[in-house]
Each structure stands twice: as C-alpha cells, then as structure tokens.
Design a protein around this motif. Structure first.
Motif, PDB file in Angstrom:
ATOM      1  N   ILE A  89      73.380   8.917 101.921  1.00  0.00           N
ATOM      2  CA  ILE A  89      73.177   8.466 103.761  1.00  0.00           C
ATOM      3  C   ILE A  89      74.819   9.163 104.820  1.00  0.00           C
ATOM      4  O   ILE A  89      75.628   9.318 103.709  1.00  0.00           O
ATOM      5  CB  ILE A  89      73.961   6.955 103.568  1.00  0.00           C
ATOM      6  N   PRO A  90      74.031   9.467 105.026  1.00  0.00           N
ATOM      7  CA  PRO A  90      74.903  10.415 106.242  1.00  0.00           C
ATOM      8  C   PRO A  90      76.181   9.280 106.984  1.00  0.00           C
ATOM      9  O   PRO A  90      75.925   8.118 107.142  1.00  0.00           O
ATOM     10  CB  PRO A  90      74.239  11.281 107.577  1.00  0.00           C
ATOM     11  N   ALA A  91      77.442  10.016 106.281  1.00  0.00           N
ATOM     12  CA  ALA A  91      79.208   8.631 107.006  1.00  0.00           C
ATOM     13  C   ALA A  91      79.611   9.923 107.760  1.00  0.00           C
ATOM     14  O   ALA A  91      80.215  11.046 107.799  1.00  0.00           O
ATOM     15  CB  ALA A  91      79.301   8.309 106.167  1.00  0.00           C
ATOM     16  N   VAL A  92      80.194   9.493 108.760  1.00  0.00           N
ATOM     17  CA  VAL A  92      81.735   9.826 109.520  1.00  0.00           C
ATOM     18  C   VAL A  92      82.660   9.095 108.786  1.00  0.00           C
ATOM     19  O   VAL A  92      82.712   7.977 109.680  1.00  0.00           O
ATOM     20  CB  VAL A  92      81.381  10.241 110.472  1.00  0.00           C
ATOM     21  N   MET A  93      84.181   9.671 109.393  1.00  0.00           N
ATOM     22  CA  MET A  93      85.059   8.865 108.859  1.00  0.00           C
ATOM     23  C   MET A  93      86.620   9.321 109.372  1.00  0.00           C
ATOM     24  O   MET A  93      86.602  10.451 109.449  1.00  0.00           O
ATOM     25  CB  MET A  93      85.682   8.712 107.618  1.00  0.00           C
ATOM     26  N   TYR A  94      87.236   8.189 109.646  1.00  0.00           N
ATOM     27  CA  TYR A  94      87.877   9.225 111.449  1.00  0.00           C
ATOM     28  C   TYR A  94      88.952   7.927 111.366  1.00  0.00           C
ATOM     29  O   TYR A  94      88.854   7.160 110.681  1.00  0.00           O
ATOM     30  CB  TYR A  94      87.207   9.190 112.849  1.00  0.00           C
ATOM     31  N   GLY A  95      90.403   8.028 111.699  1.00  0.00           N
ATOM     32  CA  GLY A  95      91.152   6.865 112.229  1.00  0.00           C
ATOM     33  C   GLY A  95      92.551   7.918 111.498  1.00  0.00           C
ATOM     34  O   GLY A  95      93.080   8.502 111.504  1.00  0.00           O
ATOM     35  N   ALA A 127      83.972   0.177 106.887  1.00  0.00           N
ATOM     36  CA  ALA A 127      83.559   0.517 107.640  1.00  0.00           C
ATOM     37  C   ALA A 127      82.764  -0.633 108.490  1.00  0.00           C
ATOM     38  O   ALA A 127      83.167  -2.068 108.515  1.00  0.00           O
ATOM     39  CB  ALA A 127      82.109  -0.484 105.971  1.00  0.00           C
ATOM     40  N   LYS A 128      82.762  -0.001 110.037  1.00  0.00           N
ATOM     41  CA  LYS A 128      83.226  -0.314 110.779  1.00  0.00           C
ATOM     42  C   LYS A 128      81.349  -0.893 111.858  1.00  0.00           C
ATOM     43  O   LYS A 128      80.639  -0.860 112.470  1.00  0.00           O
ATOM     44  CB  LYS A 128      84.217   0.406 111.757  1.00  0.00           C
ATOM     45  N   ASP A 129      80.788   0.403 111.312  1.00  0.00           N
ATOM     46  CA  ASP A 129      79.333   0.147 112.436  1.00  0.00           C
ATOM     47  C   ASP A 129      78.092   0.952 110.845  1.00  0.00           C
ATOM     48  O   ASP A 129      78.539   1.798 110.212  1.00  0.00           O
ATOM     49  CB  ASP A 129      79.741   1.529 113.051  1.00  0.00           C
ATOM     50  N   VAL A 130      77.834  -0.259 110.459  1.00  0.00           N
ATOM     51  CA  VAL A 130      76.311   0.174 109.888  1.00  0.00           C
ATOM     52  C   VAL A 130      75.001   0.315 109.905  1.00  0.00           C
ATOM     53  O   VAL A 130      74.243  -1.134 110.587  1.00  0.00           O
ATOM     54  CB  VAL A 130      76.903  -0.552 108.246  1.00  0.00           C
ATOM     55  N   GLN A 131      74.577   1.604 110.194  1.00  0.00           N
ATOM     56  CA  GLN A 131      73.199   1.579 111.175  1.00  0.00           C
ATOM     57  C   GLN A 131      72.041   1.431 110.556  1.00  0.00           C
ATOM     58  O   GLN A 131      72.417   2.248 109.456  1.00  0.00           O
ATOM     59  CB  GLN A 131      72.677   2.351 112.028  1.00  0.00           C
ATOM     60  N   ARG A 132      70.975   0.535 110.615  1.00  0.00           N
ATOM     61  CA  ARG A 132      70.324   0.302 109.429  1.00  0.00           C
ATOM     62  C   ARG A 132      68.559  -0.001 110.102  1.00  0.00           C
ATOM     63  O   ARG A 132      68.693   0.572 111.727  1.00  0.00           O
ATOM     64  CB  ARG A 132      70.641  -1.379 109.113  1.00  0.00           C
ATOM     65  N   ILE A 140      63.246  -1.741 110.083  1.00  0.00           N
ATOM     66  CA  ILE A 140      61.741  -2.140 109.330  1.00  0.00           C
ATOM     67  C   ILE A 140      61.947  -1.786 108.135  1.00  0.00           C
ATOM     68  O   ILE A 140      61.832  -2.892 107.124  1.00  0.00           O
ATOM     69  CB  ILE A 140      60.504  -1.314 110.006  1.00  0.00           C
ATOM     70  N   LYS A 141      62.499  -0.786 107.528  1.00  0.00           N
ATOM     71  CA  LYS A 141      62.992  -0.492 106.148  1.00  0.00           C
ATOM     72  C   LYS A 141      64.222  -0.815 105.911  1.00  0.00           C
ATOM     73  O   LYS A 141      65.050  -0.861 105.911  1.00  0.00           O
ATOM     74  CB  LYS A 141      62.971   1.086 106.076  1.00  0.00           C
ATOM     75  N   PRO A 142      64.148  -0.972 104.121  1.00  0.00           N
ATOM     76  CA  PRO A 142      65.966  -1.180 103.321  1.00  0.00           C
ATOM     77  C   PRO A 142      66.410  -0.155 103.583  1.00  0.00           C
ATOM     78  O   PRO A 142      66.990   0.479 102.885  1.00  0.00           O
ATOM     79  CB  PRO A 142      65.337  -2.297 102.465  1.00  0.00           C
ATOM     80  N   VAL A 143      67.024   0.596 104.774  1.00  0.00           N
ATOM     81  CA  VAL A 143      67.543   2.021 104.906  1.00  0.00           C
ATOM     82  C   VAL A 143      68.800   2.137 105.403  1.00  0.00           C
ATOM     83  O   VAL A 143      69.007   1.139 107.036  1.00  0.00           O
ATOM     84  CB  VAL A 143      66.703   2.837 104.785  1.00  0.00           C
ATOM     85  N   ILE A 144      69.603   2.326 104.843  1.00  0.00           N
ATOM     86  CA  ILE A 144      71.273   2.412 105.924  1.00  0.00           C
ATOM     87  C   ILE A 144      70.584   4.270 106.301  1.00  0.00           C
ATOM     88  O   ILE A 144      70.603   5.065 105.943  1.00  0.00           O
ATOM     89  CB  ILE A 144      72.332   2.360 105.432  1.00  0.00           C
ATOM     90  N   GLU A 145      71.068   4.052 107.924  1.00  0.00           N
ATOM     91  CA  GLU A 145      70.701   5.684 108.646  1.00  0.00           C
ATOM     92  C   GLU A 145      72.161   6.319 108.532  1.00  0.00           C
ATOM     93  O   GLU A 145      71.853   7.405 108.330  1.00  0.00           O
ATOM     94  CB  GLU A 145      70.232   4.928 109.854  1.00  0.00           C
ATOM     95  N   HIS A 146      72.788   5.931 109.048  1.00  0.00           N
ATOM     96  CA  HIS A 146      74.857   5.845 109.384  1.00  0.00           C
ATOM     97  C   HIS A 146      75.650   4.692 108.952  1.00  0.00           C
ATOM     98  O   HIS A 146      75.217   4.014 109.177  1.00  0.00           O
ATOM     99  CB  HIS A 146      74.456   6.710 111.063  1.00  0.00           C
TER     100      HIS A 146
END
Length: 225
Positions: free
Chosen positions: A28-34, A73-78, A81-87
């Motif tokens: 799963i692609p992700a970005v971490m910041y703060g 986890a601030k924003d989880v883009q799903r 339709i599919k049970p997949v997390i996009e970002h």
C-alpha cells in the motif's frame, strides 16, 4: 504505546502507474508527515496494514530503516468496490502529545417501550493523548422514555479526554413510536389539505351493493308485496 507495528519501505516512484504496481505487489502506498518534517513516501505491507487499519484512528508504530516512529492514520483511501486500500496518510505523533480525533458513538441498552432511538451524531470530536485514543464512547439509552434527549456535554468521556464537539449538539433523540392509526390519520389529513380524494378501495366497493342491484332488489320486493 501502539502495539500495531508495520515495517515500511521507502518509496521513490510516484504516479498512478507506480501506485498500481505497488498494489499489485500486495503493498500500500503511503505518506508520513508532521512536526515540521518533510513528507516521507513509503509502502506498507498490504495484509498487515489492512488488519491494522480496520479500526478508526489507528495508532501505528512504523519501522523504517530500523527506526521506529509513532504515526496516526489520518486518511485512509479505500477502493469503492474492492476490499483494497489505495493510499494512507500518516501523521507523525509523539508520546504524550494530544490530538483531536473523531471517536464513534456506541449505544448501549434498550429504550422504553414504544419508542424510537435516533442517533444525530454518530461520532464525537475529542482531544486525547495520541497513545490513549478510545475506540468509542458509550451512551446508555437503557429505559429512556420518549422525549429524552442526550447532548454531547452529557456524554461520559474516557479519563483524560476533552470534548471538542459543541456541548449543546444533540447526540441521541428518543421519540414516541408512531402507531399505524396515527400514521393513517396524519396521511388522511395531509391528503385533505392537498385536496386529494381517495378512490374507493376494491374491498369497500365489493361490500356495497351496486346501484343496479339495489334497484332490482327494490323492484322484486314491490312485486311480491
């Protein structure tokens, strides 16, 4: 402290094509910041991340290049339709730091007879320590009678949590159950006000003798007399 530990990998390729390739590799692609740091682009292990992100406000320990970092986890883009997390967007947090999160409202108990319970706010915004985020807040409706209203300021919060949502916001509303008779009377009144005339039902029409039949019966009676 978070017990949800994920080992991440640095990500150097970007764009839709790169993201699709990452997901094909079950990552799963992700970005971490703060905290003023530059955004760090990473990939997370797909299966483990899916399990860790089942609950909202998941606090994760991200292991990157042997170093551990707490992240929320601030924003989880799903996928719709599919049970997949996009970002996933991850916000860096520190032990003892307070964060503002939306915490789900969980109803307990049964309200009084012939009542309807409506939840106007399904979550409350709270300020809590990042390492002590509650899974939910409990609101009891046990025995509540029609007319009962529970405001945000009346909800019992976990220790150390502060309410950010307006204290006067309506969370739960208990009203009287509408009977079939009352619903029918209300419908009839609304139709009358709108000038709508109901057609006679087949059952009612069948129970009443037709005009011709009534006349024939009257004629027969006269002949017999």
């Amino acid at each position: 402290m978070s017990d949800l530990k994920l080992t991440a990998e640095p990500r150097t390729q970007f764009g839709k094509g790169a993201a699709r390739k990452i997901r094909r590799d079950h990552k799963i692609p992700a970005v971490m910041y703060g905290h003023g740091s530059d955004p760090v682009h990473i990939t997370l292990p797909g299966h483990d991340a899916m399990l860790a992100l089942k609950s909202s406000n998941a606090l994760l320990t991200i292991v990157l290049d042997g170093k551990e970092q707490l992240a929320l986890a601030k924003d989880v883009q799903r996928d719709p339709i599919k049970p997949v997390i996009e970002h996933v967007d991850l916000v860096i947090v520190r032990k003892g730091e307070k964060v503002v999160v939306d915490v789900p409202v969980h109803l307990e108990g049964e309200a009084g007879p012939e009542t309807v319970v409506t939840t106007d706010h399904t979550s409350l915004q709270l300020e809590v320590e990042a390492t002590s985020i509650p899974e939910h807040v409990v609101v009891s409706v046990e025995g509540a009678e029609a007319g009962t209203q529970i405001l945000a300021g009346q909800v019992e919060l976990p220790e150390g949590a502060a309410l950010v949502t307006d204290a006067e916001a309506l969370v739960v509303n208990v009203t009287a159950q509408v009977t079939a008779e009352a619903l029918e009377a209300e419908l009839s009144e609304a139709e009358a006000e709108a000038g709508i005339e109901r057609e006679e039902s087949d059952e009612a029409a069948g129970s009443a003798p037709a005009a011709g039949d009534a006349a024939a019966e009257a004629g027969t009676a006269a002949d017999e007399a």
